[in-house]
Design a protein around this motif. Structure first.
Motif, PDB file in Angstrom:
ATOM      1  N   GLN A  51       0.825  -1.201   0.000  1.00 41.74           N
ATOM      2  CA  GLN A  51       0.000   0.000   0.000  1.00 41.74           C
ATOM      3  C   GLN A  51       0.868   1.265   0.000  1.00 41.74           C
ATOM      4  OE1 GLN A  51      -3.173   0.208  -0.353  1.00 41.74           O
ATOM      5  NE2 GLN A  51      -3.847  -1.880  -0.011  1.00 41.74           N
ATOM      6  N   PRO A  52       0.425   2.322  -0.684  1.00 37.85           N
ATOM      7  CA  PRO A  52       1.203   3.563  -0.737  1.00 37.85           C
ATOM      8  C   PRO A  52       1.050   4.386   0.542  1.00 37.85           C
ATOM      9  CG  PRO A  52      -0.826   3.830  -1.983  1.00 37.85           C
ATOM     10  CD  PRO A  52      -0.796   2.394  -1.528  1.00 37.85           C
ATOM     11  N   VAL A  53       1.605   3.870   1.617  1.00 39.44           N
ATOM     12  CA  VAL A  53       1.518   4.509   2.931  1.00 39.44           C
ATOM     13  C   VAL A  53       2.915   4.631   3.524  1.00 39.44           C
ATOM     14  CG1 VAL A  53       0.521   4.411   5.244  1.00 39.44           C
ATOM     15  CG2 VAL A  53      -0.757   3.495   3.323  1.00 39.44           C
ATOM     16  N   ALA A  54       3.199   5.774   4.122  1.00 41.67           N
ATOM     17  CA  ALA A  54       4.469   5.971   4.826  1.00 41.67           C
ATOM     18  C   ALA A  54       4.168   6.343   6.274  1.00 41.67           C
ATOM     19  CB  ALA A  54       5.287   7.070   4.154  1.00 41.67           C
ATOM     20  N   PHE A  55       4.713   5.594   7.205  1.00 38.24           N
ATOM     21  CA  PHE A  55       4.576   5.893   8.630  1.00 38.24           C
ATOM     22  C   PHE A  55       5.800   6.688   9.085  1.00 38.24           C
ATOM     23  CE2 PHE A  55       1.302   2.828   8.378  1.00 38.24           C
ATOM     24  CZ  PHE A  55       0.556   2.875   9.553  1.00 38.24           C
ATOM     25  N   VAL A  56       5.550   7.738   9.855  1.00 34.96           N
ATOM     26  CA  VAL A  56       6.622   8.555  10.414  1.00 34.96           C
ATOM     27  C   VAL A  56       6.256   8.915  11.849  1.00 34.96           C
ATOM     28  CG1 VAL A  56       7.930  10.707  10.255  1.00 34.96           C
ATOM     29  CG2 VAL A  56       7.199   9.550   8.157  1.00 34.96           C
ATOM     30  N   GLY A  57       7.168   8.678  12.766  1.00 36.85           N
ATOM     31  CA  GLY A  57       6.943   9.088  14.142  1.00 36.85           C
ATOM     32  C   GLY A  57       7.552  10.454  14.404  1.00 36.85           C
ATOM     33  N   ILE A  58       7.020  11.145  15.395  1.00 39.66           N
ATOM     34  CA  ILE A  58       7.629  12.374  15.905  1.00 39.66           C
ATOM     35  C   ILE A  58       7.864  12.144  17.386  1.00 39.66           C
ATOM     36  CG2 ILE A  58       7.408  14.857  16.259  1.00 39.66           C
ATOM     37  CD1 ILE A  58       5.507  14.988  13.919  1.00 39.66           C
ATOM     38  N   ASN A  59       9.099  11.882  17.734  1.00 37.44           N
ATOM     39  CA  ASN A  59       9.446  11.626  19.125  1.00 37.44           C
ATOM     40  C   ASN A  59       9.696  12.956  19.828  1.00 37.44           C
ATOM     41  OD1 ASN A  59      12.273  11.142  20.949  1.00 37.44           O
ATOM     42  ND2 ASN A  59      10.474   9.964  21.502  1.00 37.44           N
ATOM     43  N   THR A  60       8.947  13.217  20.883  1.00 37.85           N
ATOM     44  CA  THR A  60       9.063  14.506  21.555  1.00 37.85           C
ATOM     45  C   THR A  60       9.224  14.340  23.066  1.00 37.85           C
ATOM     46  OG1 THR A  60       8.050  16.712  21.719  1.00 37.85           O
ATOM     47  CG2 THR A  60       6.572  14.831  21.894  1.00 37.85           C
ATOM     48  N   ARG A  61       9.846  15.355  23.676  1.00 40.89           N
ATOM     49  CA  ARG A  61      10.089  15.413  25.129  1.00 40.89           C
ATOM     50  C   ARG A  61      11.044  14.332  25.633  1.00 40.89           C
ATOM     51  NH1 ARG A  61       8.771  20.547  25.450  1.00 40.89           N
ATOM     52  NH2 ARG A  61       6.581  20.946  25.011  1.00 40.89           N
ATOM     53  N   ASP A  62      11.715  13.656  24.733  1.00 47.76           N
ATOM     54  CA  ASP A  62      12.790  12.745  25.127  1.00 47.76           C
ATOM     55  C   ASP A  62      14.113  13.472  24.894  1.00 47.76           C
ATOM     56  OD1 ASP A  62      11.804  10.252  26.080  1.00 47.76           O
ATOM     57  OD2 ASP A  62      11.146   9.746  24.063  1.00 47.76           O
TER      58      ASP A  62
ATOM     59  N   PRO B  33      10.776   5.177  10.604  1.00 47.84           N
ATOM     60  CA  PRO B  33      11.603   6.213  11.249  1.00 47.84           C
ATOM     61  C   PRO B  33      10.779   7.182  12.081  1.00 47.84           C
ATOM     62  CG  PRO B  33      11.216   6.775   8.957  1.00 47.84           C
ATOM     63  CD  PRO B  33      10.628   5.402   9.151  1.00 47.84           C
ATOM     64  N   SER B  34      11.435   7.742  13.084  1.00 44.11           N
ATOM     65  CA  SER B  34      10.828   8.790  13.901  1.00 44.11           C
ATOM     66  C   SER B  34      11.750   9.997  13.943  1.00 44.11           C
ATOM     67  CB  SER B  34      10.578   8.303  15.333  1.00 44.11           C
ATOM     68  OG  SER B  34       9.484   7.421  15.408  1.00 44.11           O
ATOM     69  N   LEU B  35      11.209  11.163  13.634  1.00 48.48           N
ATOM     70  CA  LEU B  35      11.971  12.398  13.767  1.00 48.48           C
ATOM     71  C   LEU B  35      12.185  12.705  15.238  1.00 48.48           C
ATOM     72  CD1 LEU B  35      10.049  14.375  11.021  1.00 48.48           C
ATOM     73  CD2 LEU B  35      12.510  13.915  10.960  1.00 48.48           C
ATOM     74  N   PHE B  36      13.400  13.086  15.575  1.00 54.01           N
ATOM     75  CA  PHE B  36      13.738  13.394  16.970  1.00 54.01           C
ATOM     76  C   PHE B  36      13.444  14.868  17.218  1.00 54.01           C
ATOM     77  CE2 PHE B  36      17.030  14.275  20.331  1.00 54.01           C
ATOM     78  CZ  PHE B  36      16.417  13.523  21.320  1.00 54.01           C
ATOM     79  N   ASP B  37      12.436  15.135  18.054  1.00 52.93           N
ATOM     80  CA  ASP B  37      11.936  16.497  18.260  1.00 52.93           C
ATOM     81  C   ASP B  37      11.751  16.773  19.750  1.00 52.93           C
ATOM     82  OD1 ASP B  37      10.857  19.012  17.541  1.00 52.93           O
ATOM     83  OD2 ASP B  37       8.822  18.208  17.530  1.00 52.93           O
ATOM     84  N   PRO B  38      12.847  16.802  20.526  1.00 52.18           N
ATOM     85  CA  PRO B  38      12.720  16.919  21.980  1.00 52.18           C
ATOM     86  C   PRO B  38      12.017  18.184  22.453  1.00 52.18           C
ATOM     87  CG  PRO B  38      14.993  17.277  21.301  1.00 52.18           C
ATOM     88  CD  PRO B  38      14.264  16.747  20.111  1.00 52.18           C
ATOM     89  N   ALA B  39      12.144  19.275  21.732  1.00 52.83           N
ATOM     90  CA  ALA B  39      11.554  20.545  22.150  1.00 52.83           C
ATOM     91  C   ALA B  39      10.161  20.779  21.569  1.00 52.83           C
ATOM     92  CB  ALA B  39      12.478  21.701  21.765  1.00 52.83           C
ATOM     93  N   GLY B  40       9.676  19.887  20.733  1.00 54.05           N
ATOM     94  CA  GLY B  40       8.351  20.041  20.155  1.00 54.05           C
ATOM     95  C   GLY B  40       8.258  21.082  19.056  1.00 54.05           C
ATOM     96  N   LYS B  41       9.377  21.423  18.419  1.00 53.12           N
ATOM     97  CA  LYS B  41       9.371  22.461  17.376  1.00 53.12           C
ATOM     98  C   LYS B  41       8.629  22.004  16.120  1.00 53.12           C
ATOM     99  CE  LYS B  41      13.673  24.684  18.851  1.00 53.12           C
ATOM    100  NZ  LYS B  41      15.070  25.060  18.470  1.00 53.12           N
ATOM    101  N   LEU B  42       8.730  20.735  15.787  1.00 51.23           N
ATOM    102  CA  LEU B  42       8.033  20.232  14.604  1.00 51.23           C
ATOM    103  C   LEU B  42       6.517  20.276  14.798  1.00 51.23           C
ATOM    104  CD1 LEU B  42      10.242  17.136  13.658  1.00 51.23           C
ATOM    105  CD2 LEU B  42      10.266  19.416  12.620  1.00 51.23           C
ATOM    106  N   ILE B  43       6.074  19.984  16.002  1.00 57.26           N
ATOM    107  CA  ILE B  43       4.646  19.993  16.303  1.00 57.26           C
ATOM    108  C   ILE B  43       4.064  21.385  16.111  1.00 57.26           C
ATOM    109  CG2 ILE B  43       2.939  19.609  18.131  1.00 57.26           C
ATOM    110  CD1 ILE B  43       4.875  17.543  19.315  1.00 57.26           C
ATOM    111  N   LEU B  44       4.835  22.408  16.457  1.00 56.23           N
ATOM    112  CA  LEU B  44       4.368  23.788  16.348  1.00 56.23           C
ATOM    113  C   LEU B  44       4.242  24.257  14.907  1.00 56.23           C
ATOM    114  CD1 LEU B  44       6.390  25.431  19.257  1.00 56.23           C
ATOM    115  CD2 LEU B  44       3.993  24.724  19.264  1.00 56.23           C
ATOM    116  N   GLN B  45       4.763  23.492  13.945  1.00 58.28           N
ATOM    117  CA  GLN B  45       4.651  23.873  12.543  1.00 58.28           C
ATOM    118  C   GLN B  45       3.260  23.597  11.971  1.00 58.28           C
ATOM    119  OE1 GLN B  45       7.846  22.483   9.978  1.00 58.28           O
ATOM    120  NE2 GLN B  45       9.340  22.632  11.636  1.00 58.28           N
TER     121      GLN B  45
END
Length: 208
Positions: A120-131, A149-161
Motif C-alpha cells: 500500500q502507498p503509505v508511509a509511517f513517520v513518528g515524531i518523538n518529543t520530550r525525550d 523512522p521517527s523524527l527526533f523532536d525533543p523541544a516540540g518544534k516540529l509539532i508547532l509547525q
C-alpha cells in the motif's frame, strides 16, 4: 483586626500575584503530559466531524496543508517528509515516557508492517518529543518493534509547525493522517488501537 481591614489586605495580596495566562497554561499542559481525553458523542462543525473514538475527520474541501517536516531521526539518519509525495502519510507523536504511547505502540508496529507487506502507498513517520536522550527513544522503538523512522523532536518544534485549531496534534499521543495531496485528512488526540488506526487510513487510501 476588623473585617474591612482583612478584606483590604486580601485584595492587596491578590493584586501582587501575577495571573498565568490561560492559553499558555493549556498549551503547557497539552504538550507536557499525555492525554486520553475523548471527544464525547460526536459533533459536526466547520467542515470536520469529531467522533466518540477521539478521531476528527476532515472533508476534502476543508483540509489544511500539512507542513513538510525534516530533521534527524532517532536512528541517526535524516528525513524529509517531502520524499513521500503521492503517498498517504501517517504521523504519530509519541514519547518513551508516555504511558498511553506504550499502549498504542504495538498497533502502530503491526499496521505499518501489514500495509507495507500489502504494497500500500503509505508511509509511517513518528515524531518523538520530550525525550532528551535518543537512547530512551531507540529502546522504545526496539521494545515495541517499531521499524519506521521517527523524527527526533525533543523541544516540540516540529509539532508547532502544524496549523492551529482542529488539525493541530496538540496532545501526546496524537496521530495525523495526511492524504496523497499533502492535506490533513484525519487526527486523533487519544491512544488508538489497530482497528481505529485502519479506520483513519483506509478511507484516505481509497480516495481518488
Amino acid at each position: 483586626m476588623s473585617t474591612s481591614r482583612i478584606s483590604r489586605r486580601r485584595r492587596a495580596i491578590s493584586m501582587r500575584v501575577p495571573a498565568f495566562p490561560l492559553a499558555a497554561l493549556m498549551s503547557a499542559f497539552s504538550l507536557t503530559g499525555c492525554t486520553t481525553t475523548q471527544t464525547g458523542h460526536g459533533s459536526v462543525s466547520q467542515g470536520y466531524v469529531a467522533g466518540s473514538s477521539g478521531v476528527t475527520r476532515f472533508a476534502k474541501a476543508e483540509r489544511s496543508t500539512a507542513p513538510q517536516l525534516s530533521g534527524d531521526t532517532v536512528g541517526g539518519e535524516t528525513l524529509n517528509t517531502s520524499t513521500f509525495k503521492g503517498k498517504v502519510i501517517v504521523l504519530n507523536v509519541w514519547g518513551s515516557w508516555c504511558i498511553p504511547c506504550r499502549r498504542e505502540a504495538e498497533y502502530f508496529a503491526k499496521v505499518s508492517k501489514d500495509l507495507e507487506s500489502a504494497g500500500q502507498p503509505v508511509a509511517f513517520v513518528g515524531i518523538n518529543t520530550r525525550d532528551n536522550n535518543k537512547q530512551y527513544a531507540a529502546e522504545f522503538e526496539k521494545n515495541f518493534g517499531i521499524t519506521y523512522p521517527s523524527l527526533f523532536d525533543p523541544a516540540g518544534k516540529l509539532i508547532l509547525q502544524f496549523p492551529k485549531g482542529a488539525a493541530s496534534p496538540q496532545a501526546i499521543p496524537a496521530t495525523i493522517v495526511i492524504d496523497k495531496n499533502g492535506k490533513i485528512a484525519a487526527r486523533a488526540l487519544a491512544p488508538i488501537n489497530d482497528t481505529t488506526l485502519l479506520e483513519m487510513i483506509n478511507p484516505v487510501l481509497a480516495e481518488q
